[in-house]
Design a protein around this motif. Sequence first.
Motif, PDB file in Angstrom:
ATOM      1  N   VAL A   1       5.556   6.554  -0.391  1.00 11.97           N
ATOM      2  CA  VAL A   1       6.485   5.900  -1.758  1.00 11.97           C
ATOM      3  C   VAL A   1       7.072   7.373  -2.249  1.00 11.97           C
ATOM      4  N   PRO A   2       8.414   7.254  -3.048  1.00  9.30           N
ATOM      5  CA  PRO A   2       8.726   8.587  -3.660  1.00  9.30           C
ATOM      6  C   PRO A   2       7.732   9.181  -5.112  1.00  9.30           C
ATOM      7  N   ALA A   3       7.332   8.190  -5.135  1.00 11.73           N
ATOM      8  CA  ALA A   3       6.412   8.247  -6.035  1.00 11.73           C
ATOM      9  C   ALA A   3       6.640   9.276  -6.827  1.00 11.73           C
ATOM     10  N   GLU A   4       8.017   8.807  -7.842  1.00  8.64           N
ATOM     11  CA  GLU A   4       8.493   9.666  -8.278  1.00  8.64           C
ATOM     12  C   GLU A   4       7.271  10.458  -9.853  1.00  8.64           C
TER      13      GLU A   4
ATOM     14  N   TYR B   1       2.998  16.645  -4.357  1.00 14.03           N
ATOM     15  CA  TYR B   1       2.905  16.549  -3.244  1.00 14.03           C
ATOM     16  C   TYR B   1       4.061  15.524  -2.360  1.00 14.03           C
ATOM     17  N   ASN B   2       4.641  15.969  -1.690  1.00 19.67           N
ATOM     18  CA  ASN B   2       5.638  15.475  -0.894  1.00 19.67           C
ATOM     19  C   ASN B   2       6.224  14.107  -0.655  1.00 19.67           C
ATOM     20  N   SER B   3       7.534  13.797  -0.291  1.00 27.49           N
ATOM     21  CA  SER B   3       7.052  12.133  -0.204  1.00 27.49           C
ATOM     22  C   SER B   3       8.460  12.073   1.155  1.00 27.49           C
ATOM     23  N   TYR B   4       7.731  12.713   1.996  1.00 28.34           N
ATOM     24  CA  TYR B   4       8.689  12.458   3.387  1.00 28.34           C
ATOM     25  C   TYR B   4       7.542  13.030   4.231  1.00 28.34           C
ATOM     26  N   PHE B   5       7.015  12.971   5.769  1.00 27.12           N
ATOM     27  CA  PHE B   5       6.961  13.093   6.793  1.00 27.12           C
ATOM     28  C   PHE B   5       7.119  15.137   7.147  1.00 27.12           C
ATOM     29  N   PHE B   6       8.160  15.555   6.328  1.00 27.48           N
ATOM     30  CA  PHE B   6       8.249  17.317   6.932  1.00 27.48           C
ATOM     31  C   PHE B   6       7.985  17.982   5.310  1.00 27.48           C
ATOM     32  N   LEU B   7       7.607  18.405   4.584  1.00 25.87           N
ATOM     33  CA  LEU B   7       8.061  19.306   3.672  1.00 25.87           C
ATOM     34  C   LEU B   7       9.466  19.570   3.714  1.00 25.87           C
ATOM     35  N   GLN B   8       9.454  19.138   1.716  1.00 29.90           N
ATOM     36  CA  GLN B   8      11.264  19.488   1.359  1.00 29.90           C
ATOM     37  C   GLN B   8      11.856  20.466   1.492  1.00 29.90           C
ATOM     38  N   ASN B   9      10.878  21.788   1.510  1.00 31.55           N
ATOM     39  CA  ASN B   9      11.681  22.667   1.040  1.00 31.55           C
ATOM     40  C   ASN B   9      11.153  23.413   1.770  1.00 31.55           C
ATOM     41  N   ASP B  10      11.159  23.113   2.949  1.00 32.74           N
ATOM     42  CA  ASP B  10      10.885  24.444   4.360  1.00 32.74           C
ATOM     43  C   ASP B  10      11.753  24.591   4.977  1.00 32.74           C
ATOM     44  N   THR B  11      12.711  26.123   5.029  1.00 34.09           N
ATOM     45  CA  THR B  11      13.863  26.162   5.721  1.00 34.09           C
ATOM     46  C   THR B  11      13.371  26.697   7.476  1.00 34.09           C
ATOM     47  N   ASN B  12      12.908  26.133   7.774  1.00 29.84           N
ATOM     48  CA  ASN B  12      12.158  26.413   8.777  1.00 29.84           C
ATOM     49  C   ASN B  12      12.495  25.319   9.724  1.00 29.84           C
ATOM     50  N   ILE B  13      12.311  24.147   9.397  1.00 25.33           N
ATOM     51  CA  ILE B  13      12.739  23.242  10.064  1.00 25.33           C
ATOM     52  C   ILE B  13      13.604  22.219   9.992  1.00 25.33           C
ATOM     53  N   SER B  14      14.318  22.152  11.415  1.00 24.43           N
ATOM     54  CA  SER B  14      15.488  21.214  11.566  1.00 24.43           C
ATOM     55  C   SER B  14      15.794  19.919  11.604  1.00 24.43           C
TER      56      SER B  14
ATOM     57  N   ILE C   1       1.041  -1.560   0.069  1.00 25.45           N
ATOM     58  CA  ILE C   1       0.167   0.208  -0.258  1.00 25.45           C
ATOM     59  C   ILE C   1       0.810   1.033  -0.449  1.00 25.45           C
ATOM     60  N   GLY C   2       1.150   2.148  -1.298  1.00 26.30           N
ATOM     61  CA  GLY C   2       1.878   3.065  -1.100  1.00 26.30           C
ATOM     62  C   GLY C   2       1.076   4.407  -0.727  1.00 26.30           C
ATOM     63  N   ILE C   3       1.726   5.152  -0.311  1.00 23.65           N
ATOM     64  CA  ILE C   3       0.952   6.387   0.261  1.00 23.65           C
ATOM     65  C   ILE C   3       1.987   7.358   0.004  1.00 23.65           C
ATOM     66  N   ASN C   4       0.878   8.450  -0.188  1.00 24.26           N
ATOM     67  CA  ASN C   4       1.360   9.370  -0.954  1.00 24.26           C
ATOM     68  C   ASN C   4       0.104  11.279  -0.089  1.00 24.26           C
ATOM     69  N   GLY C   5       1.048  12.233  -0.109  1.00 20.15           N
ATOM     70  CA  GLY C   5      -0.297  13.165  -0.213  1.00 20.15           C
ATOM     71  C   GLY C   5      -0.241  13.299   1.605  1.00 20.15           C
ATOM     72  N   LEU C   6       0.169  13.166   2.354  1.00 21.39           N
ATOM     73  CA  LEU C   6       0.488  13.207   3.467  1.00 21.39           C
ATOM     74  C   LEU C   6      -0.129  14.488   4.131  1.00 21.39           C
ATOM     75  N   ASN C   7       1.232  15.150   3.534  1.00 27.99           N
ATOM     76  CA  ASN C   7       1.506  16.963   3.828  1.00 27.99           C
ATOM     77  C   ASN C   7       0.559  17.640   2.990  1.00 27.99           C
ATOM     78  N   GLU C   8      -0.175  17.008   2.066  1.00 30.57           N
ATOM     79  CA  GLU C   8      -1.165  18.068   2.251  1.00 30.57           C
ATOM     80  C   GLU C   8      -2.134  18.176   2.211  1.00 30.57           C
ATOM     81  N   ALA C   9      -2.727  17.151   3.095  1.00 33.99           N
ATOM     82  CA  ALA C   9      -3.595  16.508   3.939  1.00 33.99           C
ATOM     83  C   ALA C   9      -3.790  17.227   5.032  1.00 33.99           C
ATOM     84  N   ALA C  10      -2.756  17.441   5.720  1.00 31.92           N
ATOM     85  CA  ALA C  10      -2.793  17.442   6.859  1.00 31.92           C
ATOM     86  C   ALA C  10      -2.716  19.222   7.108  1.00 31.92           C
TER      87      ALA C  10
END
Length: 291
Positions: free
Chosen positions: A144-147, A171-184, A88-97
Amino acid sequence: TGIMTGSCNVITLNINRIVQDWYKSLNIGSQFPLTYHKSLSEYLSKILERVYKYHIAYKTILYDWEDAGMFTCCNAGYIHIKKLYSTIGINGLNEAAEFLGLKVNNNKEYIDFLQLILSTIKEQNAKYSINDKKRPFLFNSEVVPAESLSSKNYNWDKKDGYKVPSNRNLYNSYFFLQNDTNISVLDKMYLHGNSTYQYTDGGSACHINLEEHLSKEQYLKFIDYAIKEGTSYFTFNIPNSKCEDCGYITKHPIVECPKCHSKNISQYTRIIGYLRAIKLFSIDRQIEAGT
């Protein structure tokens, strides 16, 4: 040859669309109520019932083909269909949140949301797995990376009137936003640690982009932190540049070769699961990389 595992098929869920469809069915206004967690889990579980039927039908065909001797690698004993998962691939988690008004960073509300989605899928995977000795059907889940699918999901949802973020094109493929400069970096590793990893029975990769390599001591500290927080699958991505005229390679983003001064430069990065020239990725992935 010692390990026989992997996926024979992946069916990816668009979590953003699923969550928005669930939310519209409630008619409860604009605020995401924590009391409706059970409702979302039940809604997702009903969708998964259909997905498992598709997986079982497809893998049954694979079993029939294997029995007919149509897979050379199976005939040679390198792999067998019963060893492979239906994923079961998972995509769009960040956007749903984000649709639900949650901040995509290290905070309890967001982590609760991740745990709800991931644990629901994991529980259903265990419920529907068939542990038959001859023809087992085993299910797992993976962020999944969901290329190419990540951009398709974004564009399909945008076209169909679903809410999609305006500050990105896929849609991102991580539990964080890839281009978010404010997250450590530490928060990124934490989000892919014990708080979520225990619910992803197929894994989730934490790809951390850095401008340049760290020192040996700094890397060791990150590894110690990963061990402490249970971040089992992570990698550091450093930009690479190659001069196409003289072949010079450097682990820095450059626009002119320091050796021959050519400007025929190819940039390499690990946008998704592997290192590759950015110009060879899809247009949407090139935009994500900032080219």
